[in-house]
Scaffold this motif. Sequence first.
Motif, short mmCIF file in Angstrom:
data_model
loop_
_atom_site.label_atom_id
_atom_site.label_comp_id
_atom_site.label_asym_id
_atom_site.label_seq_id
_atom_site.Cartn_x
_atom_site.Cartn_y
_atom_site.Cartn_z
N HIS A 141 0.95 -1.02 -0.01
CA HIS A 141 0.04 -0.08 -0.10
C HIS A 141 1.07 1.14 0.06
O HIS A 141 1.51 1.57 1.08
CB HIS A 141 -0.87 0.04 1.23
CG HIS A 141 -2.00 1.03 1.26
ND1 HIS A 141 -3.31 1.05 1.16
CD2 HIS A 141 -1.91 2.51 1.45
CE1 HIS A 141 -3.90 2.12 1.13
NE2 HIS A 141 -3.24 2.96 1.49
N HIS A 185 1.38 5.47 -1.97
CA HIS A 185 0.78 6.56 -3.05
C HIS A 185 1.84 7.19 -3.89
O HIS A 185 2.05 8.33 -3.78
CB HIS A 185 0.14 7.47 -1.90
CG HIS A 185 -1.17 7.06 -1.41
ND1 HIS A 185 -2.38 6.91 -1.62
CD2 HIS A 185 -0.96 6.24 0.05
CE1 HIS A 185 -3.06 6.23 -0.77
NE2 HIS A 185 -2.45 5.78 0.39
N GLU A 195 -8.28 2.84 -2.02
CA GLU A 195 -8.78 2.57 -0.42
C GLU A 195 -10.32 3.08 -0.24
O GLU A 195 -10.51 4.14 -0.68
CB GLU A 195 -7.93 2.84 0.47
CG GLU A 195 -7.62 4.56 0.49
CD GLU A 195 -6.49 4.78 1.64
OE1 GLU A 195 -6.74 4.65 2.68
OE2 GLU A 195 -5.34 5.25 1.04
N HIS A 233 -6.03 -2.22 5.63
CA HIS A 233 -4.94 -1.53 5.48
C HIS A 233 -4.38 -0.60 6.78
O HIS A 233 -5.28 -0.04 7.33
CB HIS A 233 -4.62 -0.62 4.24
CG HIS A 233 -4.58 0.80 4.31
ND1 HIS A 233 -3.46 1.39 4.47
CD2 HIS A 233 -5.60 1.87 4.25
CE1 HIS A 233 -3.49 2.75 4.53
NE2 HIS A 233 -4.94 2.88 4.47
N ASP A 281 2.22 2.94 3.03
CA ASP A 281 1.16 3.99 2.98
C ASP A 281 2.22 5.36 2.68
O ASP A 281 1.61 6.43 3.03
CB ASP A 281 0.52 4.29 4.35
CG ASP A 281 -0.73 4.72 3.92
OD1 ASP A 281 -1.17 4.87 2.96
OD2 ASP A 281 -1.29 5.32 5.08
ZN LIG Z 1 -3.20 4.86 1.94
#
Ligand SMILES: [Zn+2]
Length: 259
Positions: free
Chosen positions: A5, A7, A97, A158, A208
Amino acid sequence: MVDSHCHIAGQEFAGDLEDVVARARAAGLEGALTILAADDDLELRQASIVQRLWPEVRFSIGIHPHAAGKFAESPEGAATAVESAIASQPATRAVGEVGLDYHYDFAPRDAQHAVFRAQIALARRRRLPIVIHTREAEDDTFAILAEAQAGEVPVVFHCFTGSTATARRVLDAGYDLSLAGIVTFPRATELKEVAAFVPLDRLLIETDSPYLAPVPHRGKRNEPAHVALVADHVASLRGDTPERIRAATTATFRRIFNP
Ligand SMILES: [Zn+2]
Ligand SMILES: [Zn+2]
């Protein structure tokens, strides 16, 4: 090892994405699941650059609960936006998400619920796993997932930050969970217990990025290479080897996302 996970199609990485990918590869990552916001055109466009620089990357696309207010009038519109983003990004392997965030409450709760439900229905229709974001909203998250029969597809919580009891609830429902760099923070004692308790075939690790950099990078921009620090820390908490944690979480990732 896989970062389950991150970005990295966000603007925070637009300036040095090539270096970020090089460091991830050097750290031993074979791939990453990059989250895309279906309502963020810039991020959706940047995804093709991510894909070119790192062909092993797969995507998960959703409308975040923070943005649910945009679709308050027609929650179905959220699913339509996700579906059209999926159509333009063939490396998509999940919906997310998606979920509920009562910590910030950026969107009205009834809009969050409706947008979440619409996206669960989409994931079931498309037979795609669901990546869940939930914050201070566990009871409603579990209730909506059950009502909407999300368990027909894999479901991942997550950046799990709950107690061992909540982790047990996740696992008993048949869902899987993912740990981020928070597990390395000295005061995250409950989460360290969770890391020692979750069966390895139900466990994922993530960064994340650009958020939540693990120790010793706290407060700086996070990046996928740092998932190695999460693996090391989980290994030490379990009295296991980093190699085994890397291999097991990668196998879990493959089972869920079929990358
Ligand atoms: Zn996230
Ligand atoms: Zn999240």
